[in-house]
Scaffold this motif. Sequence first.
Motif, PDB file in Angstrom:
ATOM      1  N   THR A 129      -2.193  -3.440   5.776  1.00 14.08           N
ATOM      2  CA  THR A 129      -2.770  -2.133   6.097  1.00 14.08           C
ATOM      3  C   THR A 129      -1.659  -1.156   6.455  1.00 14.08           C
ATOM      4  OG1 THR A 129      -3.041  -2.533   8.457  1.00 14.08           O
ATOM      5  CG2 THR A 129      -4.823  -3.279   7.012  1.00 14.08           C
ATOM      6  N   ALA A 165      -7.410  -0.751  -1.294  1.00 15.96           N
ATOM      7  CA  ALA A 165      -6.682  -1.618  -0.371  1.00 15.96           C
ATOM      8  C   ALA A 165      -6.840  -3.066  -0.834  1.00 15.96           C
ATOM      9  CB  ALA A 165      -7.231  -1.442   1.043  1.00 15.96           C
ATOM     10  N   PRO A 190       0.797  -1.230   0.000  1.00 18.26           N
ATOM     11  CA  PRO A 190       0.000   0.000   0.000  1.00 18.26           C
ATOM     12  C   PRO A 190       0.828   1.278   0.000  1.00 18.26           C
ATOM     13  CG  PRO A 190      -0.192  -1.177   2.102  1.00 18.26           C
ATOM     14  CD  PRO A 190       0.494  -2.096   1.158  1.00 18.26           C
TER      15      PRO A 190
END
Length: 407
Positions: free
Chosen positions: A143, A134, A113
């Motif tokens: 995350t 995501a 990410p």
Amino acid sequence: MTVTVLRGGTVFTPQPAGTADVVVGGRDLLAVTAAGDSPSGGPPTGSPDAVVHDCTGLLVVPGLVDGHLHIVGGGGGAGYHSRIPELPADVIVEAGTTTCVGMPGVDPVSKGPEALLARAYALPVAGPRAWVMAGGFHWPPPTLTGSLLRDLYLLPHLVGVKVALYEHKATCPDLAELTRLLRELEWAAGATGRAALLHVHLGTAAGDPDLLPRALDASGADPRRLQVTHANYAPRTLDVAARIGAAGSWVDVNPLINPDRIAGAVAPVGAVAELLDRGVPADRLTLSSDGNASVPRTLPDGTREEFAYRVELLPTVRALVTTGTLDLSDALALVTRNPATALHLAGAGTLRPGVPADVVVLDPELRVRRVFRDGTELVRDGRAVTPAPFRPSPGEIAGAGPDTGSR
């Protein structure tokens, strides 16, 4: 304020507006007015310093919205050497795309990410505005804040979550996890006003074909919170997509997936026609390029395809029209208004006063001539005004390859 007039073209908003002038002031679209209503010396604003482009015989349409693009490159599943390079900004806008969504893919480590967000921040400097998803091929997804829900709440560039189902190389969420995720996305959509879209990659591995309908029913989520992509990967994925689409969810078809490249795939135009025949409303259909994904790959005849970014959408739009599957207005909506609506990107994918001036000028064969994003001309005569650094040769960026739209 600089005023630009695209004069006398055939305008689609994407609804047909006839022969009209499109007036741009600064970053905004000021007016779409019937041809001849503007004074000969300038636009309706009366500005004597207007820059006027004669668009007679050309089409003027909204900037394209590509909802599934691998801006950091796909690949990596066959080893480090199979990782695809980043997508240059000029390649995207030369395809007519002014808004895109960067996708995570097979590799959640070197293309995680952080890399995806960094590329999304960079692209608008000389290319399209960009958002990201995501997730990816692995569950639970990586995350940035330690929580998917916190990422959705705190990161404004995040418009949804991608998961993979029926995919050999993926760790797929089960029914309980999908149900929980849809409920969390409903909360995130209300809390942020963003799409919080569940974007589901459909693969060809065996699996429960009722999984998504059951999760949607159990969650109580709005069907528009869900979009399936790669609908045309195979007849079985098309069947799942048709059922989901008929229930009110979004269905995405990819020109990169076609029988010339993938054995058993359904040609994009044939897929759109079947989805319509099976009750999926045209305003729930989208096209996305899946550009810069896992290519090159081995073709059905055993040869290896040449590398290309393959970000083109307009050849498939043209094929939808020439085969009589959709008229031009509805075909353009699949790459403008519809994806913008699915992604809650207000102002994108349409031409009307007050929205950002994202405008594409096409020739009658739907080849890109000019592209404006936020009123700034990024493409002139089909080439980027500001080429990206390390620009590859033209042969590498053609992207369209053989006609992928035929049935």
